[in-house]
Structure formats: structure tokens, C-alpha cells
Design a protein around this motif. Structure first.
Motif, PDB file in Angstrom:
ATOM      1  N   SER A  56      75.107  51.878  80.116  1.00  0.00           N
ATOM      2  CA  SER A  56      74.188  53.087  80.715  1.00  0.00           C
ATOM      3  C   SER A  56      74.970  54.192  80.916  1.00  0.00           C
ATOM      4  CB  SER A  56      73.643  52.716  81.982  1.00  0.00           C
ATOM      5  OG  SER A  56      74.375  52.762  82.721  1.00  0.00           O
ATOM      6  N   ASP A  57      74.515  55.506  80.867  1.00  0.00           N
ATOM      7  CA  ASP A  57      75.368  56.505  80.951  1.00  0.00           C
ATOM      8  C   ASP A  57      75.930  56.646  82.316  1.00  0.00           C
ATOM      9  OD1 ASP A  57      74.220  57.513  78.704  1.00  0.00           O
ATOM     10  OD2 ASP A  57      72.734  58.453  79.761  1.00  0.00           O
ATOM     11  N   GLU A  58      75.272  56.082  83.173  1.00  0.00           N
ATOM     12  CA  GLU A  58      75.863  56.021  84.673  1.00  0.00           C
ATOM     13  C   GLU A  58      77.102  55.268  84.588  1.00  0.00           C
ATOM     14  OE1 GLU A  58      72.695  55.721  83.882  1.00  0.00           O
ATOM     15  OE2 GLU A  58      72.135  57.925  84.722  1.00  0.00           O
ATOM     16  N   GLU A  59      76.983  53.872  83.951  1.00  0.00           N
ATOM     17  CA  GLU A  59      78.119  53.073  83.982  1.00  0.00           C
ATOM     18  C   GLU A  59      79.380  53.653  83.276  1.00  0.00           C
ATOM     19  OE1 GLU A  59      76.330  48.525  83.610  1.00  0.00           O
ATOM     20  OE2 GLU A  59      75.956  49.839  82.146  1.00  0.00           O
TER      21      GLU A  59
ATOM     22  N   ASP B  14      60.148  70.404  74.224  1.00  0.00           N
ATOM     23  CA  ASP B  14      60.981  69.359  74.601  1.00  0.00           C
ATOM     24  C   ASP B  14      60.289  68.346  75.322  1.00  0.00           C
ATOM     25  OD1 ASP B  14      63.144  70.508  73.261  1.00  0.00           O
ATOM     26  OD2 ASP B  14      63.845  71.548  74.959  1.00  0.00           O
ATOM     27  N   ASN B  15      59.201  68.558  75.791  1.00  0.00           N
ATOM     28  CA  ASN B  15      58.307  67.701  76.564  1.00  0.00           C
ATOM     29  C   ASN B  15      59.340  67.282  77.878  1.00  0.00           C
ATOM     30  OD1 ASN B  15      56.145  67.448  74.942  1.00  0.00           O
ATOM     31  ND2 ASN B  15      57.332  66.222  73.608  1.00  0.00           N
ATOM     32  N   LYS B  16      59.808  68.049  78.600  1.00  0.00           N
ATOM     33  CA  LYS B  16      60.442  68.047  79.763  1.00  0.00           C
ATOM     34  C   LYS B  16      59.605  67.785  81.050  1.00  0.00           C
ATOM     35  CE  LYS B  16      64.678  68.311  78.607  1.00  0.00           C
ATOM     36  NZ  LYS B  16      65.649  66.882  78.421  1.00  0.00           N
ATOM     37  N   SER B  17      59.679  66.961  81.636  1.00  0.00           N
ATOM     38  CA  SER B  17      58.754  66.733  82.914  1.00  0.00           C
ATOM     39  C   SER B  17      58.940  67.926  84.031  1.00  0.00           C
ATOM     40  CB  SER B  17      59.123  65.754  83.467  1.00  0.00           C
ATOM     41  OG  SER B  17      60.185  65.557  84.197  1.00  0.00           O
ATOM     42  N   ILE B  18      57.820  68.102  84.819  1.00  0.00           N
ATOM     43  CA  ILE B  18      58.239  69.228  86.191  1.00  0.00           C
ATOM     44  C   ILE B  18      59.441  68.775  86.701  1.00  0.00           C
ATOM     45  CG2 ILE B  18      56.958  69.921  88.208  1.00  0.00           C
ATOM     46  CD1 ILE B  18      55.649  70.814  85.437  1.00  0.00           C
ATOM     47  N   ARG B  19      59.737  67.694  87.087  1.00  0.00           N
ATOM     48  CA  ARG B  19      60.878  67.232  87.734  1.00  0.00           C
ATOM     49  C   ARG B  19      62.150  67.684  86.979  1.00  0.00           C
ATOM     50  NH1 ARG B  19      62.377  61.073  89.917  1.00  0.00           N
ATOM     51  NH2 ARG B  19      63.571  61.971  91.476  1.00  0.00           N
ATOM     52  N   ASP B  20      62.465  67.540  85.708  1.00  0.00           N
ATOM     53  CA  ASP B  20      63.209  67.721  85.053  1.00  0.00           C
ATOM     54  C   ASP B  20      63.512  69.391  84.917  1.00  0.00           C
ATOM     55  OD1 ASP B  20      63.696  65.166  84.311  1.00  0.00           O
ATOM     56  OD2 ASP B  20      63.134  65.127  82.123  1.00  0.00           O
TER      57      ASP B  20
ATOM     58  N   ALA C 233      69.883  62.286  89.744  1.00  0.00           N
ATOM     59  CA  ALA C 233      69.248  62.761  88.619  1.00  0.00           C
ATOM     60  C   ALA C 233      69.653  61.898  87.296  1.00  0.00           C
ATOM     61  CB  ALA C 233      69.883  64.344  88.535  1.00  0.00           C
ATOM     62  N   ARG C 234      68.929  62.066  86.299  1.00  0.00           N
ATOM     63  CA  ARG C 234      69.166  61.487  85.093  1.00  0.00           C
ATOM     64  C   ARG C 234      70.485  62.167  84.490  1.00  0.00           C
ATOM     65  NH1 ARG C 234      63.614  61.592  83.155  1.00  0.00           N
ATOM     66  NH2 ARG C 234      64.651  62.542  81.219  1.00  0.00           N
ATOM     67  N   PHE C 235      71.030  61.588  83.957  1.00  0.00           N
ATOM     68  CA  PHE C 235      72.429  62.172  83.305  1.00  0.00           C
ATOM     69  C   PHE C 235      71.975  63.149  82.011  1.00  0.00           C
ATOM     70  CE2 PHE C 235      75.643  62.308  79.888  1.00  0.00           C
ATOM     71  CZ  PHE C 235      76.667  62.976  80.407  1.00  0.00           C
ATOM     72  N   SER C 236      71.023  62.559  81.303  1.00  0.00           N
ATOM     73  CA  SER C 236      70.422  63.246  80.127  1.00  0.00           C
ATOM     74  C   SER C 236      69.947  64.803  80.596  1.00  0.00           C
ATOM     75  CB  SER C 236      69.606  62.764  79.322  1.00  0.00           C
ATOM     76  OG  SER C 236      68.377  62.217  80.195  1.00  0.00           O
ATOM     77  N   THR C 237      69.144  64.824  81.653  1.00  0.00           N
ATOM     78  CA  THR C 237      68.622  65.980  82.411  1.00  0.00           C
ATOM     79  C   THR C 237      69.864  66.802  82.776  1.00  0.00           C
ATOM     80  OG1 THR C 237      66.730  64.940  82.834  1.00  0.00           O
ATOM     81  CG2 THR C 237      67.140  66.822  84.072  1.00  0.00           C
ATOM     82  N   TRP C 238      70.811  66.356  83.511  1.00  0.00           N
ATOM     83  CA  TRP C 238      71.953  67.195  83.834  1.00  0.00           C
ATOM     84  C   TRP C 238      72.687  67.720  82.775  1.00  0.00           C
ATOM     85  CZ3 TRP C 238      77.373  66.004  84.538  1.00  0.00           C
ATOM     86  CH2 TRP C 238      78.104  66.712  85.454  1.00  0.00           C
ATOM     87  N   LEU C 239      72.801  67.112  81.680  1.00  0.00           N
ATOM     88  CA  LEU C 239      73.589  67.637  80.609  1.00  0.00           C
ATOM     89  C   LEU C 239      72.658  68.566  79.700  1.00  0.00           C
ATOM     90  CD1 LEU C 239      75.932  67.493  78.385  1.00  0.00           C
ATOM     91  CD2 LEU C 239      74.799  65.538  77.592  1.00  0.00           C
ATOM     92  N   TYR C 240      71.501  68.414  79.869  1.00  0.00           N
ATOM     93  CA  TYR C 240      70.658  69.478  79.447  1.00  0.00           C
ATOM     94  C   TYR C 240      70.579  70.580  79.907  1.00  0.00           C
ATOM     95  CZ  TYR C 240      66.292  71.590  77.503  1.00  0.00           C
ATOM     96  OH  TYR C 240      65.388  72.640  76.694  1.00  0.00           O
ATOM     97  N   SER C 241      70.819  70.636  81.376  1.00  0.00           N
ATOM     98  CA  SER C 241      70.841  71.742  82.212  1.00  0.00           C
ATOM     99  C   SER C 241      72.075  72.450  82.000  1.00  0.00           C
ATOM    100  CB  SER C 241      70.824  71.151  83.622  1.00  0.00           C
ATOM    101  OG  SER C 241      70.970  72.152  84.448  1.00  0.00           O
ATOM    102  N   ILE C 242      73.199  71.860  81.649  1.00  0.00           N
ATOM    103  CA  ILE C 242      74.478  72.352  81.515  1.00  0.00           C
ATOM    104  C   ILE C 242      74.402  72.948  80.004  1.00  0.00           C
ATOM    105  CG2 ILE C 242      76.854  71.731  80.810  1.00  0.00           C
ATOM    106  CD1 ILE C 242      76.967  69.698  82.825  1.00  0.00           C
TER     107      ILE C 242
END
Length: 193
Positions: free
Chosen positions: A14-17, A153-159, A78-87
Motif C-alpha cells: 500500500s502507499d502507506e506501507e 475529478d469526482n472528489k468527495s467533500i472530505r477530499d 488522510a489518504r495518500f492520493s488525496t494528499w498528493l493531489y493537494s500538493i
């Protein structure tokens, strides 16, 4: 040209691993696996936002350089993919602010916006994609970006809340205002053409 990895392993970590392994060992092989997993997506997002292939390539590399430097600040909540998207999003927005360029140009047939026309309250008659594009260009950069994230991008409100670093209620309120503003601009464009 940025190409995805074709190398596979017995078990996909996983990304986290991968992050944990990289942070504990500082072995770049783990970071390279993250890079290969996401480089195409980051590049496509930069290209979509910036619309300049050379600059998108440069920004993609800058995103991963920054990621490499700040990976230890990743919060597991947070999900890594969301964090990376944010960056990625923030680096592209910084580039826009520096250059004064107009981005968030919506490409293709915009079927996602057509599907969302009821939510956007644009269902009065046949949806005009050209008028929708015109209306979107009249919105502020952050308003367009928020609508883009939600509907393309179909991002959730949370993302979206994590990306904009605001709470979920604020995202809902901003989306409501953005939709209303887009609706007004759309119908103004429609009635004056």
C-alpha cells in the motif's frame, strides 16, 4: 515522456506501507515505487490544469521533489492520493498566480458536467457546452477549481476539504455558492447570445 512502471511484485504494498518503509530506511527504492505508481496521474493533472506540456512536465518533477522532502509530514488520517493531489493542485495554483495565466480549462465533451446539470441547475432546455465553458471562465480560479474537483475529478467533500484546508461544511457552502454563480453566468451567457 512520463511512463508508468511495468514492474510488478508478488504483493503490492500500500502507499502507506511504502511511505513507512521509505521513512524508516531512507531507501529510495520505496519512494521510486510511489513515483512510478503516481507519476502519470500527477502529470495528467498538471497538464490538465496548466495546459502547457513542458511546464506540466517541470511541475510534475517539482511535485515529486517536494513530496520527497515532505513525506515525513504525511498524516496517516488522510489518504495518500488525496494528499498528493493537494500538493499537485497547490503547486499548479502557485504557478498560475505567479504567471497570471488562466487555467482550469475544461477539455473534451464535458459529459461529467452534463451529467451534473441537474445538480448545477442547468437543466432548463438543452445544455450548451460552449455556454458552460464561457460561464466557467467568468468564475474565480478557486471557484472553478472547486467545481472541477467535484464534477470532473469526482472528489468527495472530505477530499476537497483536505485539499483546500477547510472544514466540510465550508466546502458544501462554497460549492453551493459556486453552483449558483455558475448558474447565473450560464444563463446570462445563454440569454445574451
Amino acid at each position: 515522456m512520463i511512463e508508468p512502471s511495468t514492474h510488478t511484485t508478488r504483493r503490492t504494498l500500500s502507499d502507506e506501507e511504502l511511505i513507512r518503509l521509505f521513512l524508516t530506511s531512507r531507501d529510495n527504492a520505496h519512494f521510486e515505487r510511489l513515483y512510478k505508481r503516481y507519476v502519470v496521474k500527477v502529470h495528467q493533472k498538471c497538464l490538465t490544469l496548466i495546459k502547457d506540456p513542458v511546464l506540466a512536465q517541470d511541475l510534475t518533477q517539482e511535485v515529486f521533489y517536494k513530496l520527497h522532502q515532505k513525506l515525513d509530514t504525511f498524516r496517516q488520517s488522510a489518504r495518500f492520493s488525496t494528499w498528493l493531489y493537494s500538493i499537485t493542485y497547490n503547486m499548479c495554483m502557485d504557478q498560475v498566480r505567479i504567471s497570471g495565466r488562466n487555467i482550469i480549462n475544461l477539455h473534451g465533451d464535458m459529459t461529467e458536467f452534463e451529467d451534473a446539470s441537474e445538480d448545477l441547475m442547468l437543466d432548463e432546455g438543452e445544455l450548451s457546452i460552449d455556454m458552460l465553458r464561457s460561464a466557467l471562465t467568468k468564475l474565480k480560479l478557486d471557484e472553478r477549481a472547486m467545481l472541477y474537483m467535484k464534477y470532473l475529478d469526482n472528489k468527495s467533500i472530505r477530499d476537497i476539504a483536505q485539499i483546500f484546508e477547510i472544514n466540510e461544511s465550508a466546502v458544501k457552502m462554497r460549492l453551493m455558492r459556486c453552483r449558483e454563480k455558475l448558474r447565473k453566468k450560464y444563463f446570462q451567457s445563454l440569454h445574451f447570445n
